[in-house]
Design a protein around this motif. Structure first.
Motif, PDB file in Angstrom:
ATOM      1  N   TYR A  79       0.516  -1.327   0.374  1.00  0.00           N
ATOM      2  CA  TYR A  79      -0.274  -0.129  -0.321  1.00  0.00           C
ATOM      3  C   TYR A  79       0.474   1.446   0.400  1.00  0.00           C
ATOM      4  O   TYR A  79       0.646   2.528  -0.791  1.00  0.00           O
ATOM      5  N   SER A  83       0.883   4.526  -2.847  1.00  0.00           N
ATOM      6  CA  SER A  83       0.975   5.780  -2.927  1.00  0.00           C
ATOM      7  C   SER A  83       2.103   6.536  -3.337  1.00  0.00           C
ATOM      8  O   SER A  83       2.052   7.605  -3.525  1.00  0.00           O
ATOM      9  N   ARG A  84       3.304   5.484  -3.425  1.00  0.00           N
ATOM     10  CA  ARG A  84       4.186   7.132  -3.853  1.00  0.00           C
ATOM     11  C   ARG A  84       3.978   6.664  -5.158  1.00  0.00           C
ATOM     12  O   ARG A  84       5.036   7.915  -5.755  1.00  0.00           O
ATOM     13  N   ARG A  86       1.180   7.064  -7.005  1.00  0.00           N
ATOM     14  CA  ARG A  86       0.434   8.408  -6.653  1.00  0.00           C
ATOM     15  C   ARG A  86       0.946   9.349  -6.982  1.00  0.00           C
ATOM     16  O   ARG A  86       0.309   9.995  -8.145  1.00  0.00           O
TER      17      ARG A  86
END
Length: 150
Positions: A79, A83-84, A86
């Motif tokens: 996860y 997120s990185r 994104r």
């Protein structure tokens, strides 16, 4: 006007113009080089992130096939990588990573499969149920190729 004065003025103007041109050329070259280094650094960051995500996702999926107990820390790491992505990646790569994560989680809640069952699925042409990384890999490859052409 005195010819000596005109000659001196012409020499000074030529020197100033030459210096200005040289300085401008140096500045443009420096900017182009900095931009190139920035693109190269961004490309390396994306490649590292994609590589790490693929390795960790493959491990998690392999674990999910044979186990019903998720390893929470591995899932949290995945996860975090998403997120990185994104921040660093294109929306298609992120969407594929999200779907892959969903597939991994769903696999934990399905019956465990043996190596023999996996082999049978492959022989029957159902490699898509095993090669869950394909879509993400293709999206990431296209993104990296697109990014390297800039």
């Amino acid at each position: 006007m005195d010819t000596a004065f005109v000659s001196a003025l012409s020499a000074l103007a030529g020197t100033a113009l030459g210096g200005l041109t040289s300085g401008l050329t140096t500045m443009l070259n420096t900017r182009a080089q900095a931009r190139s280094e920035q693109i190269s650094h961004g490309m390396a960051r994306r490649e590292d992130l994609v590589r790490d995500f693929i390795v960790e996702a493959a491990k998690a999926y392999g674990d999910a096939i044979v186990s019903s107990e998720p390893k929470t820390q591995e899932l949290i790491n995945l996860y975090a990588m998403i997120s990185r992505m994104r921040v660093l990646s294109m929306p298609r790569s992120v969407a594929c990573a999200d779907r892959l994560m969903s597939t991994i989680l769903d696999t934990y809640f399905q019956p465990n499969r043996s190596l023999r069952e996996l082999s049978t699925e492959m022989k029957r042409g159902r490699s898509d149920s095993i090669d869950v990384l394909r879509e993400f890999g293709e999206a990431a490859r296209q993104e990296l190729q697109q990014f390297s052409l800039r």
